[in-house]
Design an enzyme around this catalytic site. Structure first.
Site, PDB file in Angstrom:
ATOM      1  N   LYS A   1     -16.214  -7.778 -13.014  1.00  0.00           N
ATOM      2  CA  LYS A   1     -17.117  -8.087 -11.731  1.00  0.00           C
ATOM      3  C   LYS A   1     -16.621  -7.167 -10.568  1.00  0.00           C
ATOM      4  O   LYS A   1     -17.661  -6.911  -9.785  1.00  0.00           O
ATOM      5  CB  LYS A   1     -16.242  -9.443 -11.444  1.00  0.00           C
ATOM      6  CG  LYS A   1     -17.054 -10.716 -11.683  1.00  0.00           C
ATOM      7  CD  LYS A   1     -16.405 -11.996 -10.881  1.00  0.00           C
ATOM      8  CE  LYS A   1     -17.350 -13.258 -11.115  1.00  0.00           C
ATOM      9  NZ  LYS A   1     -16.744 -14.484 -10.734  1.00  0.00           N
TER      10      LYS A   1
ATOM     11  N   HIS B   1      23.246   7.617   8.884  1.00  0.00           N
ATOM     12  CA  HIS B   1      22.352   6.591   8.157  1.00  0.00           C
ATOM     13  C   HIS B   1      22.128   7.262   6.805  1.00  0.00           C
ATOM     14  O   HIS B   1      20.857   7.671   6.516  1.00  0.00           O
ATOM     15  CB  HIS B   1      21.067   6.315   8.826  1.00  0.00           C
ATOM     16  CG  HIS B   1      21.268   5.370  10.186  1.00  0.00           C
ATOM     17  ND1 HIS B   1      21.515   4.006  10.059  1.00  0.00           N
ATOM     18  CD2 HIS B   1      21.411   5.681  11.445  1.00  0.00           C
ATOM     19  CE1 HIS B   1      21.638   3.495  10.999  1.00  0.00           C
ATOM     20  NE2 HIS B   1      21.432   4.435  11.867  1.00  0.00           N
TER      21      HIS B   1
ATOM     22  N   GLU C   1      21.725   6.092   4.042  1.00  0.00           N
ATOM     23  CA  GLU C   1      20.749   5.374   3.274  1.00  0.00           C
ATOM     24  C   GLU C   1      19.407   5.946   3.272  1.00  0.00           C
ATOM     25  O   GLU C   1      18.616   5.910   2.206  1.00  0.00           O
ATOM     26  CB  GLU C   1      20.649   4.014   3.708  1.00  0.00           C
ATOM     27  CG  GLU C   1      19.987   3.835   5.129  1.00  0.00           C
ATOM     28  CD  GLU C   1      20.765   3.877   6.432  1.00  0.00           C
ATOM     29  OE1 GLU C   1      21.905   4.117   5.850  1.00  0.00           O
ATOM     30  OE2 GLU C   1      20.785   3.218   7.640  1.00  0.00           O
TER      31      GLU C   1
ATOM     32  N   PRO D   1     -12.898 -11.916  -1.948  1.00  0.00           N
ATOM     33  CA  PRO D   1     -12.401 -11.368  -0.598  1.00  0.00           C
ATOM     34  C   PRO D   1     -12.333 -10.083  -1.045  1.00  0.00           C
ATOM     35  O   PRO D   1     -12.485  -9.096  -0.126  1.00  0.00           O
ATOM     36  CB  PRO D   1     -10.899 -12.029  -0.643  1.00  0.00           C
ATOM     37  CG  PRO D   1     -10.815 -13.289  -1.485  1.00  0.00           C
ATOM     38  CD  PRO D   1     -11.863 -12.949  -2.677  1.00  0.00           C
TER      39      PRO D   1
ATOM     40  N   CYS E   1      26.478   3.223  11.031  1.00  0.00           N
ATOM     41  CA  CYS E   1      26.149   3.464  12.462  1.00  0.00           C
ATOM     42  C   CYS E   1      26.946   2.547  13.385  1.00  0.00           C
ATOM     43  O   CYS E   1      28.016   2.364  13.543  1.00  0.00           O
ATOM     44  CB  CYS E   1      24.654   3.740  12.771  1.00  0.00           C
ATOM     45  SG  CYS E   1      24.025   4.650  14.325  1.00  0.00           S
ATOM     46  N   PHE E   2      25.952   1.446  13.794  1.00  0.00           N
ATOM     47  CA  PHE E   2      26.627   0.274  14.562  1.00  0.00           C
ATOM     48  C   PHE E   2      27.796  -0.119  13.762  1.00  0.00           C
ATOM     49  O   PHE E   2      29.006  -0.722  14.252  1.00  0.00           O
ATOM     50  CB  PHE E   2      25.464  -0.804  14.742  1.00  0.00           C
ATOM     51  CG  PHE E   2      25.791  -1.483  16.056  1.00  0.00           C
ATOM     52  CD1 PHE E   2      26.558  -0.885  17.142  1.00  0.00           C
ATOM     53  CD2 PHE E   2      25.474  -2.989  15.984  1.00  0.00           C
ATOM     54  CE1 PHE E   2      26.503  -1.807  18.223  1.00  0.00           C
ATOM     55  CE2 PHE E   2      25.763  -3.754  16.922  1.00  0.00           C
ATOM     56  CZ  PHE E   2      26.598  -3.361  18.075  1.00  0.00           C
TER      57      PHE E   2
ATOM     58  N   LYS F   1       0.808  -1.106   0.044  1.00  0.00           N
ATOM     59  CA  LYS F   1      -0.095   0.045  -0.010  1.00  0.00           C
ATOM     60  C   LYS F   1       0.854   1.319   0.095  1.00  0.00           C
ATOM     61  O   LYS F   1       0.493   2.390  -0.728  1.00  0.00           O
ATOM     62  CB  LYS F   1      -0.741  -0.102   1.278  1.00  0.00           C
ATOM     63  CG  LYS F   1      -2.307   0.083   1.047  1.00  0.00           C
ATOM     64  CD  LYS F   1      -3.300   0.494   2.278  1.00  0.00           C
ATOM     65  CE  LYS F   1      -2.504  -0.714   3.302  1.00  0.00           C
ATOM     66  NZ  LYS F   1      -2.738  -0.159   4.785  1.00  0.00           N
TER      67      LYS F   1
HETATM   68  N1  GLN Z   1      23.470   0.746  18.978  1.00  0.00           N
HETATM   69  C1  GLN Z   1      24.198   1.844  18.626  1.00  0.00           C
HETATM   70  C2  GLN Z   1      23.938   3.280  19.451  1.00  0.00           C
HETATM   71  O1  GLN Z   1      23.032   3.338  19.923  1.00  0.00           O
HETATM   72  C3  GLN Z   1      24.043   2.070  17.187  1.00  0.00           C
HETATM   73  C4  GLN Z   1      22.814   2.418  16.632  1.00  0.00           C
HETATM   74  C5  GLN Z   1      22.439   2.233  15.211  1.00  0.00           C
HETATM   75  O2  GLN Z   1      23.050   1.447  14.669  1.00  0.00           O
HETATM   76  N2  GLN Z   1      21.401   2.760  14.545  1.00  0.00           N
HETATM   77  O3  GLN Z   1      24.696   4.102  19.338  1.00  0.00           O
END
Ligand code: GLN
Length: 539
Positions: A222, A514, A516, A189, A385-386, A19
């Site tokens: 239909k 991030h 992305e 449905p 990030c992580f 959706k």
């Molecule tokens: N867990 C890590 C932190 O809080 C990384 C967070 C994440 O990857 N968005 O800093």
């Protein structure tokens, strides 16, 4: 005077119909006509936002510039419409009730009895109209499935808006199964789901028929007859190779024009040409890249749930298409590397690897082992990030020889806390105050000239979105840099390390952000673009 127009999208039969893609694609058609469009996702849960939900439960948490932790559909909206949305574009039941209750406590209801009807729908309408203020069109996607108990009050708000004279169009997305044993597409449905919508006092103007196959004339007839919708207003939406083809399929059926007719607006044909030209070329790309993603939020029962990493996946695709290549994503479960490190050799079978964001202990050592392997074997690596935090841990342990280096998220008493808690986060955690309290939203970073990261962004100052509690511990920066790690971007006050890279490696770049979230089909995120180019250079 401008009058906001409302396009409401509901879903029937089952969830997971796409959706969000339907809504985004309709938005693309409207935007192509030169109108401003603001999409809203309604989520009928009590959580105030998606930030406190497990990714395997609800998919990725999408982060907006203003720091909202929102439903992943906002990611689709941003990618299709090339806009930056606000946290206001995601409404949840929890937000609505919280506001009504706090208004009641503040005597804003003048001593009246505050009731579910009409006060809850009234608050829903207030929120929607706030968004409508600055847009020609508001697209409202109602989460959940028609017939659910949970979204009734939102439907009630929308029903009464039409009654009050707001210009509105209702679009119902329904699933048409093709059961294997009969091999025939069934409309029943969908008919029932329209009836359930009728019970809420809403008659859809359009039906989008989601199915594996295109809709044939018999079934169109239909649906038209039994759902009380004009034949031409039944839109076929079969499964397609790429979600980005959906607006093109709609344009061929004049969907945009039919919607515009309902509002008495003129629709100009041919405005989707550049989008269509780009998307139609994609299947012709012959280069094939294998991109590994090392994660852990895949498995739910026996099924693989890729929704946890949806923005990462889309960013990989955008960058690959920009390099005229197709990416095959290889899911690598980091827990497997922990059980059997010999499995790390799987990393030789991909052109590059992304270690995306994550939380918590499980699978962490496997990610660190993978990063070490990529560093030592000169395989392209992008850490998000992580992923960056663990790249720093790996480097500290294995290059700087800091045994016992770790992030305090996983090992609170680490001998070398190379990743430490952000100072402002300490108290929040001590108070168990978890919701919407991370370092969130868009933050600037200054990039060092002459670094790879700078050459990819081609800018001195960049803004990327964040969602984290931990950061590189400033006390370890010197030893990390003395051993060859280069922090290529920092917060403007130089306190936070935002980007890192390893000079001499084919591509070893990571960021606390991030990127992305800001990738677009025709404007890939610079780090993904560079990463994919490095992968392609190994073909
Ligand atoms: N867990 C890590 C932190 O809080 C990384 C967070 C994440 O990857 N968005 O800093």
């Amino acid at each position: 005077m401008r009058r906001t127009k409302w396009v409401v999208v509901t879903g029937g039969v089952l969830s997971g119909l796409g959706k969000g893609v339907v809504t985004s694609s309709i938005g693309r058609l409207i935007k192509s006509q030169g109108f401003s469009v603001s999409p809203v996702k309604i989520d009928p849960y009590i959580n105030l936002d998606a930030g406190t939900m497990r990714p395997t439960e609800h998919g990725e948490v999408f982060v907006t510039d203003d720091g909202g932790e929102t439903d992943q559909d906002l990611g689709n909206y941003e990618r299709f419409l090339d806009v930056s949305l606000s946290k206001l574009n995601n409404i949840t039941t929890g937000q609505v009730y919280q506001k009504v209750i706090s208004d009641e406590r503040n005597l804003k209801y003048d001593g009246k009895c505050v009731e579910v009807i009409p006060h809850i729908p009234q608050e829903v309408k207030r929120r929607l109209k706030l968004i409508g203020k600055n847009s020609d069109f508001v697209l409202v996607e109602v989460g959940g499935t028609i017939g659910d108990y949970q979204n009734v009050l939102f439907l009630e708000a929308l029903r009464t808006m039409r009654l009050e004279g707001e210009p509105m169009v209702f679009i119902h997305v329904a699933y048409l199964p093709i059961p294997k044993n009969i091999g025939e597409m069934k409309t029943k449905p969908a008919q029932h789901s329209v009836r359930a919508l009728n019970e809420q006092g809403i008659q859809p103007d359009f039906i989008v028929a989601r199915s594996e196959q295109p809709l044939d004339e018999v079934r169109r007839e239909k649906l038209s007859l039994f759902c009380n919708v004009k034949r031409n207003n039944v839109i076929s939406n079969p499964d397609l190779k790429s979600i980005y083809e959906v607006p093109i399929v709609y344009e061929k059926q004049n969907f945009g024009e039919l919607i515009f007719n309902r509002f008495g607006l003129k629709y100009k044909k041919g405005k989707l040409v550049s989008w269509a030209n780009y998307v139609n070329k994609i299947p012709l790309f012959r280069k094939k890249l294998r991109i590994g993603v090392v994660g852990k939020y895949f498995d739910i029962g026996n099924f693989v749930l890729q929704d946890s990493y949806i923005s990462v996946i889309e960013a990989i695709k955008h960058a690959s298409w920009h390099s005229k290549a197709q990416a095959e994503i290889i899911w690598l479960n980091s827990k497997e590397f922990e059980k059997n490190p010999l499995k790390l050799s799987a990393l030789n079978n991909v052109h590059g690897v992304i270690v995306p964001g994550g939380f918590g202990k499980s699978g962490t050592e496997g990610k660190i082992l993978a990063i070490q392997y990529l560093r030592e074997h000169n395989i392209p690596f992008l850490g998000l990030c992580f992923g960056m935090q663990l790249a720093v841990v790996e480097f500290a342990r294995n290059v700087c020889n800091l045994k016992g280096a770790h992030t305090v998220e996983i090992e609170p008493n680490a001998k070398h806390p190379v990743i430490d808690i952000l100072p402002e986060q300490k108290k929040l955690l001590a108070d168990n105050n978890y919701g919407a309290t991370m370092r969130l939203g868009s933050w600037p970073a200054t990039l060092k000239k002459g670094t790879k990261v700078h050459s990819l962004y081609k800018k001195d100052l960049v803004n990327e979105r964040h969602r984290h509690r931990y950061e590189v511990n400033p006390e370890y920066i010197k030893i990390l840099e003395d051993n060859g790690l280069l922090f290529s971007g920092q917060s403007p006050d130089r306190k936070l390390m935002e980007f890192m890279e390893l000079p001499g490696h084919i591509f070893f770049i990571a960021t606390q952000a991030h990127p992305e979230f800001k990738s677009r089909i025709m404007k890939p995120a610079p780090l993904f673009d560079g990463f994919v180019k490095a992968c392609a250079s190994r073909l």
